[in-house]
Write an enzyme that holds these catalytic residues in place. Structure first.
Site, PDB file in Angstrom:
ATOM      1  N   SER A 121       0.824  -1.213   0.000  1.00 12.58           N
ATOM      2  CA  SER A 121       0.000   0.000   0.000  1.00 12.58           C
ATOM      3  C   SER A 121       0.851   1.252   0.000  1.00 12.58           C
ATOM      4  O   SER A 121       0.381   2.324  -0.363  1.00 12.58           O
ATOM      5  CB  SER A 121      -0.858   0.052   1.265  1.00 12.58           C
ATOM      6  OG  SER A 121      -1.547  -1.135   1.440  1.00 12.58           O
ATOM      7  N   HIS A 142      -2.356  -3.163  -6.617  1.00 12.25           N
ATOM      8  CA  HIS A 142      -2.885  -2.810  -5.299  1.00 12.25           C
ATOM      9  C   HIS A 142      -4.402  -2.976  -5.270  1.00 12.25           C
ATOM     10  O   HIS A 142      -5.135  -2.168  -5.839  1.00 12.25           O
ATOM     11  CB  HIS A 142      -2.484  -1.371  -4.952  1.00 12.25           C
ATOM     12  CG  HIS A 142      -2.901  -0.962  -3.586  1.00 12.25           C
ATOM     13  ND1 HIS A 142      -3.604   0.192  -3.324  1.00 12.25           N
ATOM     14  CD2 HIS A 142      -2.748  -1.584  -2.388  1.00 12.25           C
ATOM     15  CE1 HIS A 142      -3.843   0.271  -2.024  1.00 12.25           C
ATOM     16  NE2 HIS A 142      -3.333  -0.795  -1.438  1.00 12.25           N
ATOM     17  N   GLU A 154      -5.175  -0.381  -8.266  1.00 11.28           N
ATOM     18  CA  GLU A 154      -4.150   0.569  -8.686  1.00 11.28           C
ATOM     19  C   GLU A 154      -2.987  -0.239  -9.252  1.00 11.28           C
ATOM     20  O   GLU A 154      -2.434  -1.091  -8.546  1.00 11.28           O
ATOM     21  CB  GLU A 154      -3.683   1.427  -7.502  1.00 11.28           C
ATOM     22  CG  GLU A 154      -4.730   2.452  -7.071  1.00 11.28           C
ATOM     23  CD  GLU A 154      -4.356   3.206  -5.797  1.00 11.28           C
ATOM     24  OE1 GLU A 154      -4.698   4.383  -5.679  1.00 11.28           O
ATOM     25  OE2 GLU A 154      -3.730   2.594  -4.899  1.00 11.28           O
ATOM     26  N   ASN A 192      -4.621   5.687  -0.968  1.00 15.51           N
ATOM     27  CA  ASN A 192      -4.105   5.735   0.407  1.00 15.51           C
ATOM     28  C   ASN A 192      -3.459   7.077   0.735  1.00 15.51           C
ATOM     29  O   ASN A 192      -3.493   7.522   1.877  1.00 15.51           O
ATOM     30  CB  ASN A 192      -3.120   4.592   0.649  1.00 15.51           C
ATOM     31  CG  ASN A 192      -3.852   3.274   0.816  1.00 15.51           C
ATOM     32  OD1 ASN A 192      -5.073   3.257   0.975  1.00 15.51           O
ATOM     33  ND2 ASN A 192      -3.126   2.178   0.772  1.00 15.51           N
TER      34      ASN A 192
HETATM   35  N1  LIG Z   1      -5.424  -4.383   5.027  1.00 14.10           N
HETATM   36  C1  LIG Z   1      -5.758  -3.630   4.013  1.00 14.10           C
HETATM   37  O1  LIG Z   1      -6.835  -3.002   4.037  1.00 14.10           O
HETATM   38  C2  LIG Z   1      -4.876  -3.540   2.795  1.00 14.10           C
HETATM   39  C3  LIG Z   1      -5.412  -3.038   1.599  1.00 14.10           C
HETATM   40  C4  LIG Z   1      -4.615  -3.036   0.463  1.00 14.10           C
HETATM   41  C5  LIG Z   1      -3.309  -3.487   0.522  1.00 14.10           C
HETATM   42  N2  LIG Z   1      -2.797  -3.942   1.711  1.00 14.10           N
HETATM   43  C6  LIG Z   1      -1.421  -4.435   1.698  1.00 14.10           C
HETATM   44  O2  LIG Z   1      -1.470  -5.845   1.590  1.00 14.10           O
HETATM   45  C7  LIG Z   1      -0.359  -6.435   2.251  1.00 14.10           C
HETATM   46  C8  LIG Z   1      -0.850  -7.451   3.275  1.00 14.10           C
HETATM   47  O3  LIG Z   1      -1.609  -6.766   4.264  1.00 14.10           O
HETATM   48  P1  LIG Z   1      -2.715  -7.510   5.147  1.00 14.10           P
HETATM   49  O4  LIG Z   1      -3.532  -6.456   5.772  1.00 14.10           O
HETATM   50  O5  LIG Z   1      -3.365  -8.570   4.344  1.00 14.10           O
HETATM   51  O6  LIG Z   1      -1.794  -8.171   6.269  1.00 14.10           O
HETATM   52  P2  LIG Z   1      -2.124  -9.378   7.260  1.00 14.10           P
HETATM   53  O7  LIG Z   1      -1.274  -9.191   8.440  1.00 14.10           O
HETATM   54  O8  LIG Z   1      -3.601  -9.496   7.461  1.00 14.10           O
HETATM   55  O9  LIG Z   1      -1.665 -10.684   6.453  1.00 14.10           O
HETATM   56  C9  LIG Z   1      -0.335 -10.940   6.094  1.00 14.10           C
HETATM   57  C10 LIG Z   1      -0.148 -12.463   5.956  1.00 14.10           C
HETATM   58  O10 LIG Z   1       1.145 -12.714   5.435  1.00 14.10           O
HETATM   59  C11 LIG Z   1       1.629 -13.906   6.032  1.00 14.10           C
HETATM   60  N3  LIG Z   1       3.074 -13.973   5.896  1.00 14.10           N
HETATM   61  C12 LIG Z   1       4.025 -13.349   6.641  1.00 14.10           C
HETATM   62  N4  LIG Z   1       5.250 -13.692   6.209  1.00 14.10           N
HETATM   63  C13 LIG Z   1       5.086 -14.544   5.171  1.00 14.10           C
HETATM   64  C14 LIG Z   1       5.971 -15.273   4.331  1.00 14.10           C
HETATM   65  N5  LIG Z   1       7.300 -15.182   4.473  1.00 14.10           N
HETATM   66  N6  LIG Z   1       5.454 -16.078   3.391  1.00 14.10           N
HETATM   67  C15 LIG Z   1       4.135 -16.195   3.240  1.00 14.10           C
HETATM   68  N7  LIG Z   1       3.238 -15.544   4.019  1.00 14.10           N
HETATM   69  C16 LIG Z   1       3.703 -14.731   4.963  1.00 14.10           C
HETATM   70  C17 LIG Z   1       1.141 -13.795   7.462  1.00 14.10           C
HETATM   71  O11 LIG Z   1       1.101 -15.083   8.069  1.00 14.10           O
HETATM   72  C18 LIG Z   1      -0.253 -13.185   7.276  1.00 14.10           C
HETATM   73  O12 LIG Z   1      -1.250 -14.193   7.163  1.00 14.10           O
HETATM   74  C19 LIG Z   1       0.423  -5.283   2.859  1.00 14.10           C
HETATM   75  O13 LIG Z   1       1.451  -4.922   1.969  1.00 14.10           O
HETATM   76  C20 LIG Z   1      -0.617  -4.181   2.955  1.00 14.10           C
HETATM   77  O14 LIG Z   1      -0.062  -2.901   2.946  1.00 14.10           O
HETATM   78  C21 LIG Z   1      -3.570  -4.001   2.833  1.00 14.10           C
END
Ligand SMILES: NC(=O)c1ccc[n+]([C@@H]2O[C@H](COP(=O)([O-])OP(=O)(O)OC[C@H]3O[C@@H](n4cnc5c(N)ncnc54)[C@H](O)[C@@H]3O)[C@@H](O)[C@H]2O)c1
Length: 596
Positions: A121, A142, A154, A192
């Site tokens: 993000s 994204h 995005e 964002n």
């Molecule tokens: N939460 C949101 O609203 C949102 C929206 C758009 C983008 N994002 C982006 O998406 C990405 C993930 O965010 P999220 O909110 O889903 O996080 P999250 O914490 O909910 O999930 C992340 C997952 O990654 C796993 N993980 C960690 N290390 C790993 C590895 N080495 N190999 C495989 N899996 C691994 C974890 O176990 C976890 O289940 C981030 O870059 C975030 O900025 C988040």
């Protein structure tokens, strides 16, 4: 010919990853879904099953299609399983070093032609790409939360991403039924960058007890038509993820203090209050991962009896003014059964207001929303007057005259002389300090702000503005009156912009700055906020409706009072106003309305 993607990999199956798996599998694409442990795989699988089961229960997905969808997903631990996919999307936590490590590993494991994408993000896609030997095949894709629902994607191209890769990914987005905006690599991209300053500001309002979580969220939902309030959205995003995004945006985005994460966020993360995913954040949820909010110790008691606690009886209301707001407010009170005395500056003005109220009530009758008897009864409750002396025995006065402090102060001084003791004196000001008006009287404890939104008969929100002198009784009376009007009253302190304008206008101003910096177009920015965040209008559409002059005036007030450098009005906004481009009302603002 765009490249065919028959199988994709998703790395990380948390909030975003599990949703992204669903998006691909729903569209007939095989997915290799990868996590770090068997337990994490199970969590991801449970999220997908839960989501698809809900879709089946709602009749949105046939059982057979769900089974086919689930069969397309191959659940695996470790990146080695991704050796033959055409595209990988990484959705692991928002840490640069972690993402770089994963990309280096993906580069080793994946076939040479595979595209490697990140769902980051806020981190630099370029910095992630240089961890591989194929930065030209690295791109940002994204998605928005929840990925299966939100239409926007995005697409982030770096200076080295090859044009073919961008085109292939754009075609893929279309196949997924998404709308993409393609942009360059800047912290927070479009959505964002505009969203997180607002979210952080909302958290700081909560942290400083400026307003309750329920009131902050209700204000933005009801005042701006947003699908959810900022604190509920923080819970959906995940506080840990939100923290990382803010932190990165602060460091990458020019150290704008508005992105420095509010200390409370870090404290909540440390305490394990991550939002929906952990079952508790700003709100408490039925269980981890559930969207259902359950009452907790902070949930306000909203029963009628509790609301009326300490409130004074209010039956007769005086409304001073003859403009749009006064007219709407007269209608609101009369329809709710109050006896209303309208005071204007002359019989002619009274006749005009009376006509306007009648026209509006008649519209209600034509639309079948009001019976003729109710219309007549409402009109029968209003007395039209041109002298303030008629307000001697009302229980509440609502002032809605011109937005000029000297005029309002003189009026309140007169009301102080005329009105009986114990009356609540309310101002509808949207930008002046209520305390200034209160101090024009000898009874500041009885003075409060009642900020109605335009059009008052339709908008469900009223901001109840307490000054440092407002008594609890006055506040309770204001809350009881709002409830009796069928409005949601949200209580806040006496700061510039109250809740809604303080959170809304800096975001609009940021959108103008983004346009001014040529990062994106007005159309794409509007799309991003509508399709990525579910906003009813994009920032430029809204600015043209509100009026650029009005928006600039509010932004200036906010800047003057809060002295926040990031609130300085965008020069482009100033220039447009100087040029007479004020929005719809002048035929031209950010868009030309004469041609439509
Ligand atoms: N939460 C949101 O609203 C949102 C929206 C758009 C983008 N994002 C982006 O998406 C990405 C993930 O965010 P999220 O909110 O889903 O996080 P999250 O914490 O909910 O999930 C992340 C997952 O990654 C796993 N993980 C960690 N290390 C790993 C590895 N080495 N190999 C495989 N899996 C691994 C974890 O176990 C976890 O289940 C981030 O870059 C975030 O900025 C988040």
């Amino acid at each position: 010919m765009a490249r065919e993607f028959t199988s994709v990999g998703v790395v990380g199956l948390g909030t975003m990853g599990a949703g992204i798996v669903e998006v691909f599998a729903r569209n007939g694409i095989d997915v290799v879904a990868v996590e770090i442990s068997a337990a994490a795989v199970e969590r991801g699988r449970a999220t997908l099953t839960g989501s698809t089961d809900r879709a089946v229960a709602k009749g949105k997905l046939a059982e057979a299609d769900r089974d086919a969808l689930l069969a397309r997903v191959d659940w695996q631990v470790g990146l080695d399983a991704l050796h033959s996919v055409d595209l990988v999307i990484e959705a692991v936590p928002e840490h640069l070093d972690l993402k770089q490590r994963i990309f280096a590993e993906l580069d080793r494991v994946c076939k040479p032609e595979a595209i490697l994408a990140t769902n980051t993000s806020s981190l630099s896609v370029t910095e992630i790409s240089v961890a591989t030997t194929r930065p030209n095949q690295v791109i940002g894709i994204h998605f928005f939360n929840p990925a299966p629902v939100m239409k926007l994607v995005e697409v982030v191209r770096t200076v080295v991403t090859s044009a073919d890769v961008v085109a292939d990914v754009e075609a893929l987005c279309e196949r997924l039924g998404k709308v993409d905006v393609t942009i360059s690599d800047r912290a927070g991209f479009i959505a964002n960058a505009l969203l997180f300053g607002y979210l952080n500001h909302a958290v700081s309002m909560f942290e400083s007890r400026y307003a309750t979580r329920e009131d902050i969220d209700a204000a933005m939902k009801l005042g701006c038509g947003l699908p959810m309030g900022p604190l509920a959205l923080m819970d959906l995003i995940g506080l840990d993820t939100a923290y990382e995004i803010l932190d990165t945006m602060y460091r990458r985005g020019g150290r704008d203090r508005r992105h420095a994460p509010v200390p409370l966020i870090k404290q909540m993360v440390t305490a394990g209050l991550l939002g929906r995913k952990s079952g508790r954040g700003f709100y408490t949820y039925e269980r981890p991962g559930s969207p259902v909010v359950v009452p907790d110790e902070h949930t306000p008691v909203t029963t009628g009896a509790a609301l009326a606690d300490g409130a004074r009886a209010t039956a007769k209301v005086g409304i001073v003014g003859s403009g749009t707001m006064a007219t709407g407010i007269i209608e609101v009170f009369a329809k709710a059964g109050y006896e209303v005395i309208s005071v204007t500056r002359g019989a002619e003005k009274s006749a005009k207001v009376c006509e306007a109220v009648k026209t509006s009530l008649n519209k209600g009758v034509v639309r079948g929303k009001l019976s003729e008897e109710d219309r007549d009864a409402a009109l029968g409750r209003v007395t039209w007057s041109a002298t303030l002396d008629h307000l001697a025995d009302v229980d509440l006065v609502v002032e809605a005259v011109v937005e000029e402090l000297s005029v309002k102060k003189a009026l309140f001084a007169s009301l102080d002389e005329i009105c009986k003791p114990g009356v609540v004196l309310a101002t509808t000001t949207s930008s002046l300090p209520v305390i200034d008006v209160a101090m024009a009287t000898q009874r500041p404890a009885d003075v409060i702000g009642l900020h109605f939104f335009n059009p008052a008969p339709i908008m469900p929100l009223v901001e109840i503005v307490q000054t440092i002198r407002t008594s609890a009784e006055t506040s309770a009376t204001a809350r009881a009156v709002c409830a009796a009007l069928g409005k949601t009253g949200v209580v806040c302190g006496d700061r510039s912009g109250f809740i809604v304008n303080a959170l809304l206008f800096p975001y609009l101003n940021d959108a103008v700055k983004m346009l001014e910096a040529s990062y994106s177009t007005a159309d794409d920015i509007d799309y991003a906020m509508k399709l990525g965040c579910g906003y009813p209008m994009g920032p430029f559409e809204l600015l043209d409706v509100v009026g650029l002059d009005v928006s600039l005036a509010i932004q200036r007030e906010l800047y003057l009072e809060l002295r926040e450098p990031g609130f300085a009005p965008a020069p482009l906004l100033e220039h447009l106003v100087t040029a007479g481009y004020l929005g719809r009302k002048s035929g031209r603002g950010f868009r030309d309305h004469t041609k439509r």
